[in-house]
Design a protein around this motif. Structure first.
Motif, PDB file in Angstrom:
ATOM      1  N   VAL A 160     -11.323  -1.963  -1.314  1.00 58.49           N
ATOM      2  CA  VAL A 160     -12.112  -0.178  -2.269  1.00 58.49           C
ATOM      3  C   VAL A 160     -13.396  -0.907  -1.793  1.00 58.49           C
ATOM      4  O   VAL A 160     -13.841  -2.384  -1.477  1.00 58.49           O
ATOM      5  CB  VAL A 160     -12.045  -0.663  -3.615  1.00 58.49           C
TER       6      VAL A 160
ATOM      7  N   HIS B 137      -5.275   2.292 -10.508  1.00 59.03           N
ATOM      8  CA  HIS B 137      -4.008   1.332  -9.827  1.00 59.03           C
ATOM      9  C   HIS B 137      -5.032   1.047  -8.175  1.00 59.03           C
ATOM     10  O   HIS B 137      -5.726   1.630  -7.969  1.00 59.03           O
ATOM     11  CB  HIS B 137      -3.046   2.479  -9.591  1.00 59.03           C
ATOM     12  N   VAL B 138      -4.248  -0.111  -7.536  1.00 60.23           N
ATOM     13  CA  VAL B 138      -4.431   0.053  -6.260  1.00 60.23           C
ATOM     14  C   VAL B 138      -3.084   0.158  -5.353  1.00 60.23           C
ATOM     15  O   VAL B 138      -2.592  -0.619  -4.657  1.00 60.23           O
ATOM     16  CB  VAL B 138      -5.576  -0.907  -6.106  1.00 60.23           C
TER      17      VAL B 138
ATOM     18  N   GLY C  48       0.881  -1.373   0.376  1.00 65.45           N
ATOM     19  CA  GLY C  48      -0.231  -0.119   0.064  1.00 65.45           C
ATOM     20  C   GLY C  48       0.656   1.106  -0.034  1.00 65.45           C
ATOM     21  O   GLY C  48      -0.214   2.271  -0.539  1.00 65.45           O
TER      22      GLY C  48
ATOM     23  N   PRO D 170     -11.249   7.714  -9.756  1.00 65.09           N
ATOM     24  CA  PRO D 170     -10.273   6.652  -9.860  1.00 65.09           C
ATOM     25  C   PRO D 170      -8.961   6.633 -10.320  1.00 65.09           C
ATOM     26  O   PRO D 170      -9.655   7.377 -11.645  1.00 65.09           O
ATOM     27  CB  PRO D 170     -10.499   4.916 -10.009  1.00 65.09           C
TER      28      PRO D 170
ATOM     29  N   ARG E 134      -2.464   2.491  -0.879  1.00 62.58           N
ATOM     30  CA  ARG E 134      -3.934   2.063  -0.326  1.00 62.58           C
ATOM     31  C   ARG E 134      -3.586   1.998   1.193  1.00 62.58           C
ATOM     32  O   ARG E 134      -2.223   2.147   1.743  1.00 62.58           O
ATOM     33  CB  ARG E 134      -3.853   0.562  -0.494  1.00 62.58           C
TER      34      ARG E 134
ATOM     35  N   ILE F 214     -12.947  -6.495  -6.572  1.00 64.72           N
ATOM     36  CA  ILE F 214     -11.671  -5.564  -6.408  1.00 64.72           C
ATOM     37  C   ILE F 214     -12.344  -5.401  -5.273  1.00 64.72           C
ATOM     38  O   ILE F 214     -11.200  -4.939  -3.880  1.00 64.72           O
ATOM     39  CB  ILE F 214     -11.977  -4.161  -7.178  1.00 64.72           C
TER      40      ILE F 214
ATOM     41  N   THR G  76     -15.251   2.192 -10.240  1.00 63.21           N
ATOM     42  CA  THR G  76     -13.886   1.115 -10.679  1.00 63.21           C
ATOM     43  C   THR G  76     -13.680   2.030 -11.818  1.00 63.21           C
ATOM     44  O   THR G  76     -14.719   2.291 -12.391  1.00 63.21           O
ATOM     45  CB  THR G  76     -14.359   0.266 -10.206  1.00 63.21           C
TER      46      THR G  76
ATOM     47  N   SER H 280      -5.166   7.754  -3.436  1.00 63.92           N
ATOM     48  CA  SER H 280      -5.631   6.460  -2.300  1.00 63.92           C
ATOM     49  C   SER H 280      -7.076   5.705  -3.346  1.00 63.92           C
ATOM     50  O   SER H 280      -8.458   6.824  -3.178  1.00 63.92           O
ATOM     51  CB  SER H 280      -5.804   6.034  -1.352  1.00 63.92           C
ATOM     52  N   PRO H 281      -7.473   4.770  -3.875  1.00 62.91           N
ATOM     53  CA  PRO H 281      -8.491   4.002  -3.998  1.00 62.91           C
ATOM     54  C   PRO H 281      -9.630   3.729  -3.115  1.00 62.91           C
ATOM     55  O   PRO H 281     -10.366   3.907  -3.449  1.00 62.91           O
ATOM     56  CB  PRO H 281      -8.599   3.102  -5.358  1.00 62.91           C
ATOM     57  N   THR H 282      -9.141   3.394  -1.832  1.00 63.87           N
ATOM     58  CA  THR H 282      -9.276   3.193  -0.548  1.00 63.87           C
ATOM     59  C   THR H 282      -9.895   4.341  -0.227  1.00 63.87           C
ATOM     60  O   THR H 282     -10.496   4.354   1.424  1.00 63.87           O
ATOM     61  CB  THR H 282      -8.927   2.376  -0.180  1.00 63.87           C
TER      62      THR H 282
ATOM     63  N   TRP I  12      -8.667  -5.886  -2.446  1.00 68.75           N
ATOM     64  CA  TRP I  12      -7.877  -4.290  -2.271  1.00 68.75           C
ATOM     65  C   TRP I  12      -8.668  -3.242  -1.097  1.00 68.75           C
ATOM     66  O   TRP I  12      -7.811  -2.203  -0.701  1.00 68.75           O
ATOM     67  CB  TRP I  12      -8.094  -3.472  -3.836  1.00 68.75           C
TER      68      TRP I  12
END
Length: 538
Positions: A383, A394-395, A275, A318, A398, A377, A389, A306-308, A381
């Protein structure tokens, strides 16, 4: 530029001693302690430095010329990759960095980003000047503790000048450094503080290298740092490697990069996929150690990238890697796993017009397949179901606690970068063997089938090094300077970016032919500085 250095030093000191409570930042008086007290002891000087460590990632609204809308490197790191289309936005979302990616910010002398970067960097310079001048004027004893303080002050000043001269002036390798205008070179700390005229690019680089030499000399006899938020001799060598690379001093770049990475071994696959949210990773040389009480919430690095992160910037936007870059990553390279080419396009407002459902996403024929891909996903990951998405998202970045607004560390320098600097420098010196030797440890760690002997010419090596930088350092803020150093323009035609969103940022001619790569000087600096006129504007 700044009228009272005492106010500046106080502000930097209070950053160290207080939390990032917005009410405090707006109401705390700035005359509670004098500059003399701030510099009265080595312990207080260390507190001023701690303020600079915090200012690297804090909101700067309490600083003259600062703004709470930009939180130091947490903003600048992703922005410098957004500007070149290496970190691709997929939708309009809530607007953050949209004007930047459209090239409507650094080209505008009244923009917040233009002013904020300028004034923040000069705050670093002024604070370091105060420490350096105080020690010299008072003839203070240079023990191990003071050597650590001075090592950091000289390194910070060099870093700040390099940041300024590589944005507000023409690139060293594509211009004429001896005559190209650089930025004001400041040493004074006493009032009145009215700045200076622009020095040449060469004069700024000369001072940067003098400062780095002194920094390294002091660090050789310095006490150990407490944590990675502080600079040390490795970070000073890392800054030196970056500076030498940007001015084409290839041997110096190679030598400094080797020294910078000593004691910072490369991370393995598990860590690369963890991450990038902590400075505790073995190869992190320098980074911001962010704690819960110092969070910047919706101005944080992970908010932008960050996608989270539980914020509207990434829920609706995203970030993706260029299709061209992704397609060049070998299947045997585990870094490819952190980019998701088949992520369903769940955003009905996606700029490419293909989002919202399986009906518009060309990768899926049924709703069941579309929904299952999103669910995977979310499960794998971190998310959340609220996050959209997008293909090629990218991930890589995180959170430790995904789906929250919790703060995480910000990484400024890794040993991977130093391997790539050394490899590039050796290639530019036409030392094929030397470049292969430098590139091999990093590339073999990331790609189980990597064969360095395939890259047996300078041209092949440089093409591979460029790819490695775009993959390894994705999202870490290096692509702007890479484009300038390599004299490469921008063409996002086959990247996956949407021209309707990127507008002027979709295509830009190379820096040697295009002065739009040079940032505008803040208009309020030209208005306030008697040594600058409209003729000095870029």
């Amino acid at each position: 530029m700044l009228k009272k250095i005492s106010a500046l030093l106080l502000v930097v000191l209070t950053i160290t001693l207080t939390s990032c409570n917005e009410d405090f930042l707006e109401t705390k008086p700035t005359d509670a302690i004098s500059a003399g007290d701030a510099l009265s002891t080595p312990e207080n000087m260390a507190l001023v430095l701690n303020g600079l460590h915090r200012l690297m990632y804090a909101q700067a609204g309490i600083i003259p010329g600062g703004s709470n809308s930009r939180a130091g490197m947490q903003y600048w790191i992703p922005m410098f990759d957004v500007l070149t289309g290496d970190l691709i936005h997929t939708a309009r979302a809530n607007g953050w960095m949209r004007a930047e990616l459209q090239w409507n910010v650094h080209t505008l002398e009244t923009s917040e980003s233009v002013s904020q970067l300028w004034y923040q960097r000069y705050h670093f310079i002024a604070s370091c000047n105060a420490i350096i001048n105080k020690v010299e004027e008072d003839g203070l004893t240079i023990d191990a503790n003071m050597s650590n303080i001075l090592g950091q002050a000289y390194a910070y000043r060099a870093w700040a000048y390099h940041s300024l001269v590589t944005t507000y002036a023409k690139g060293y390798l594509i211009g004429n450094p001896s005559t190209d205008p650089g930025v004001p070179l400041l040493f004074k700390t006493e009032a009145p503080y009215t700045s200076e005229p622009r020095s040449s690019v060469q004069a700024i680089y000369d001072q940067i290298n003098l400062d780095l030499g002194k920094s390294i000399e002091f660090f050789e006899n310095a006490s150990a740092r407490v944590d990675k938020s502080q600079l040390n001799i490795n970070a000073a060598y890392g800054i030196k490697a970056r500076v030498a690379l940007s001015e084409g001093d290839w041997q110096a770049a190679s030598d400094a990069a080797k020294k910078a990475r000593e004691g910072y071994p490369l991370i393995n696959e598990a860590d690369w996929k963890s991450g990038f949210n902590t400075v505790d990773l073995s190869e992190v040389i320098w980074g911001g150690n962010v704690i819960q009480s110092e969070t910047t919430f919706f101005r944080s690095y992970f908010y932008y990238i960050s996608p989270t992160f539980q914020g509207s910037q990434n829920r609706g936007n995203p970030k993706t890697i260029s299709k061209e870059v992704y397609d060049a990553i070998p299947d045997t390279d585990y870094r490819a796993d952190l980019f998701l080419p088949m992520a369903p396009n769940t955003n009905g407002a996606a700029a490419n017009g293909e989002g919202g459902s399986f009906l518009t996403d060309p990768n899926y024929d049924t709703e069941e397949e579309f929904d299952a891909a999103k669910a995977e996903i979310v499960s794998k990951w971190g998310v959340t179901t609220r996050h959209n998405t997008h293909p090629y998202m990218h991930v890589k970045f995180r959170q430790k606690n995904p789906g929250t607004i919790d703060p995480d560390d910000v990484i400024y320098m890794r040993s991977s970068e130093m391997y790539l600097i050394e490899a590039e420098a050796e290639a530019m010196m036409n030392d094929v063997t030397g470049a292969q030797t430098a590139l091999k440890p990093l590339a073999e760690e990331r790609d189980s089938a990597f064969d360095v002997t395939v890259f047996d010419t300078k041209e092949k090596l440089m093409n591979q090094i460029k790819l490695q930088r775009r993959v390894e350092l994705y999202g870490e803020g290096f692509s702007w300077l890479d484009h300038i150093r390599w004299d490469e323009g921008i063409d996002l035609t086959n990247s996956g970016a949407a021209e309707v969103l990127y507008q002027a940022g979709f295509k830009q001619d190379k820096p040697s032919l295009n002065d739009a790569w040079i940032w505008k000087i803040p208009q309020r600096e030209i208005d306030a500085n008697p040594n600058l006129t409209e003729a000095d504007q870029n």
